[in-house]
Design an enzyme around this catalytic site. Structure first.
Site, PDB file in Angstrom:
ATOM      1  N   CYS A 147       6.164  -6.473 -11.444  1.00  0.00           N
ATOM      2  CA  CYS A 147       4.808  -6.361 -12.435  1.00  0.00           C
ATOM      3  C   CYS A 147       4.974  -5.307 -13.254  1.00  0.00           C
ATOM      4  CB  CYS A 147       3.486  -6.452 -11.635  1.00  0.00           C
ATOM      5  SG  CYS A 147       3.340  -5.278 -10.417  1.00  0.00           S
ATOM      6  N   GLU A 170      -2.641  -1.378  -1.954  1.00  0.00           N
ATOM      7  CA  GLU A 170      -2.603  -1.028  -3.398  1.00  0.00           C
ATOM      8  C   GLU A 170      -3.795  -0.581  -3.816  1.00  0.00           C
ATOM      9  OE1 GLU A 170       1.422  -2.911  -4.586  1.00  0.00           O
ATOM     10  OE2 GLU A 170      -0.353  -4.512  -4.523  1.00  0.00           O
TER      11      GLU A 170
END
Length: 650
Positions: free
Chosen positions: A423, A339
């Protein structure tokens, strides 16, 4: 013919190259806090104007703020119920010791949703949202233990507190509680979240530090640091600031290696930003969101102390991020594997990760550095991220979200209503709610106009009334009402993408445009009119960005455009744009909140179907086709199908 700009930043940047600021400030690597600090006279003291003082009334952000209030925030509350965040707090409040649902960081989703709701309440009273916030805030207070600890994963899992700082996000969740609490208190004056946040911050302060009864440690996911500095600013309590400094100073001691039994000689803490001490970073690396939040905190610390080592490090990291490791749409983080970041110029198209939270982190960092240095080049990057990668993260109905934001798609990539790792949805919501806070800043005598947003702003030095159809049009009119001082200055950003001749009129009279640090300064003005030329531009990537070689991206103003299959009767992969082909501003698309399209002609190269795996090469059939480009900010808003930002040129 469109203007061509050769971009030797990366496949990323639509702004001019940002030279290393350290080239003009020779600050040594690893200097101690406060050593060789930036002279007070040379360090701008820009204070952002609160989003609560800005009323957005434009055609780009105002509809999104309305949808955020009417659809997105209620959607967040519903999803929290379905996914288990609410039930986790209910069980913890009831004293249960089991039954936790979800990943270890689930509490943060609830806190960020509360913060998103607080941003809405800071702009517009809403009884239904306020009731939901009060109910969830009461649940947080009920779940909190007497000494201030609250983390439902640990409370319902029988774990030992702070026993896995690398992976378990306790301090990360605590940071989002603090941010939600400060935003809620600023918006409403209520202490419903502030009091539990203070109790938890006090517990963290008692647990971590340099004292004999405290321990050294830091969270695997930075967030607590910037939250504590914000809490210190809000309360005036210095020890929260010092605790944030403590976490930043000790990061990079590679404690995660010892905690998890990894030999130092084989330990690589890059993913956690634990590979080196804070002042020793030379490039942006690791997990993109963690990196963004860590360097935001470092910028906050540097801005309050003038720490030379931090300032020099931020220069290096910023150059790395914007010149070699971010995307043309204003996001960062290229790899699905971590990520985050890999190597310079690794900026794929179909496989681009560009997490929505990482784009937000880049905008936050750019805004902080713009305030710190008083330089519009940083705001250029914040604008690019906000108007492209961030805006694309949420659907136009407010209930679908991108976690990953590729620069090309075969047609199967779509927004989702929620994610197990959720998130991005509340992060996007809180950013849109607070978008006005990016627009203006002040010093003791000047107002900085950073973003061009129609509406009003009570800056503390004057009330500004702004009329514009930006980003679709480059004409901006600013009327100054009730100036608090006779020599009030306006410093108006001239965007880095604007390379043509800018027209400026002050009180009806033409004025030459003389820029300083990317701003034009006018004083004692009652009315300022600005006209920014907005031709269609072709952007070329750095030649080392392999996937975009021989291709161009189309941009106009701050917006990057893409092609969608639903607008074309030929396959996107076979389209070629001639170097001299005209691309012009097209019609508005009502289905995309009135977004203005680009129109032109491309060549479609088509190969006849064949069952042979290999066959003798034949000339490709070619035909002229109409080409339509849509702002990346609103792609995937109509029929599903392939998309691409980078177009073959030839």
């Amino acid at each position: 013919m469109p203007i061509r700009r050769r971009e030797f930043l990366a496949a990323a940047s639509a702004a001019s190259a940002l030279p290393l600021l350290s080239a003009t400030r020779a600050w040594p690597l690893g200097s101690a806090p406060g050593d060789q600090a930036m002279p007070e006279a040379s360090r701008p003291r820009l204070k952002p104007v609160s989003y609560r003082q800005v009323r957005v009334a434009d055609s780009f952000w105002a509809p999104r703020q309305r949808i955020n209030r009417e659809a997105t925030v209620p959607h967040l509350f519903r999803e929290l119920e379905l996914a288990g965040q609410v039930s986790n707090f209910q069980r913890a409040a009831a004293g249960a010791k089991e039954g936790y649902r979800g990943p270890v960081y689930m509490d943060s989703d609830l806190y960020k949703s509360l913060e998103a709701a607080a941003y809405v309440l800071g702009l517009t009273p809403d009884a239904a949202i306020a009731e939901q916030v009060d109910k969830l805030a009461a649940l947080v207070r009920a779940a909190q233990q007497p000494d201030g600890y609250v983390d439902t994963c640990y409370q319902l899992g029988g774990r030992t507190r702070f026993s896995n700082l690398r992976n378990d996000h306790e301090l990360y969740c605590g940071g989002h509680l603090i941010e939600a609490a400060v935003t809620h208190h600023e918006a409403t004056g209520s202490r419903a979240l502030l009091d539990p946040a203070l109790r938890y911050a006090d517990l963290i302060s008692r647990t971590f530090g340099d004292g004999p009864s405290q321990r050294v440690g830091y969270c695997g996911h930075p967030e607590i640091e910037l939250a504590l500095i914000r809490l210190s600013d809000h309360t005036g309590e210095r020890r929260y600031f010092e605790l944030a400094r403590f976490f930043l100073e000790h990061r990079g001691e590679k404690r995660f290696a010892a905690e998890h039994g990894t030999p130092l000689e084989t330990y690589d803490g890059t993913y956690f930003l634990d590979q080196c001490r804070i002042r020793e970073h030379t490039a942006i690396a690791g997990h993109a969101v963690r990196a963004g939040y860590l360097f935001c905190a470092a910028a906050d610390l540097a801005g309050r102390t003038g720490d030379a080592g931090l300032l020099a490090m931020l220069d290096r990291v910023w150059a790395s991020a914007t010149e070699r490791r971010s995307f043309v749409t204003g996001g960062m983080g290229s790899s699905y594997d971590n990520e985050g970041f890999t190597t310079d110029y690794d900026l794929p198209t179909y496989a681009a990760y560009q997490e929505s939270c990482a784009s937000i982190a880049l905008a936050l960092l750019a805004h902080r550095l713009g305030l710190l240095h008083g330089d519009a080049r940083y705001i250029d990057v914040a604008e690019r991220a906000l108007y492209n990668a961030v805006a694309a993260g949420v659907s136009l109905d407010g209930t679908g979200f991108f976690y990953v934001n590729p620069l090309a798609s075969l047609g199967a990539h779509h927004r989702k209503p929620w994610y197990q790792t959720a998130c991005c949805p509340p992060n996007l919501s809180r950013t849109i709610g607070g978008i006005g806070g990016f627009a203006y800043a002040t010093t003791d005598r000047d107002v900085y106009v950073n973003l061009f947003v129609q509406g009003t702003a009570d800056t503390g030095l004057a009330r500004l009334e702004v009329t514009t159809d930006y980003p679709w049009d480059g004409r901006v009119a600013i009327v100054v009402r009730d100036p608090r001082r006779s020599d009030l200055g306006l410093r108006i950003r001239i965007p880095g993408w604007c390379t043509g001749e800018v027209a400026l009129r002050v009180n009806g009279q033409p004025r030459a445009v003389v820029k300083s640090a990317g701003y034009v300064e006018v004083r004692s003005a009652e009315r300022v009119e600005l006209e920014l030329p907005m031709p269609v531009r072709r952007l070329e990537s750095h030649p080392l960005a392999a996937e975009t070689a021989g291709r161009v991206a189309l941009a106009r103003g701050p917006l990057v455009y893409c092609l969608e299959q639903c607008d074309h009767d030929a396959a996107l992969a076979g389209l070629t744009l001639a170097p001299d082909a005209e691309v012009r501003l097209g019609a508005a698309e009502p289905r995309l909140l009135g977004a203005r399209m680009l129109a032109g002609t491309a060549t479609a190269h088509e190969t006849a179907a064949s069952e042979d795996l290999y066959r003798e090469a034949q000339p490709h059939a070619a035909r002229a086709v109409k080409m339509t480009a849509v702002p990346y900010a609103v792609w995937d808003g109509r029929a599903a199908g392939p998309m691409q930002v980078w177009i073959r040129e030839g």
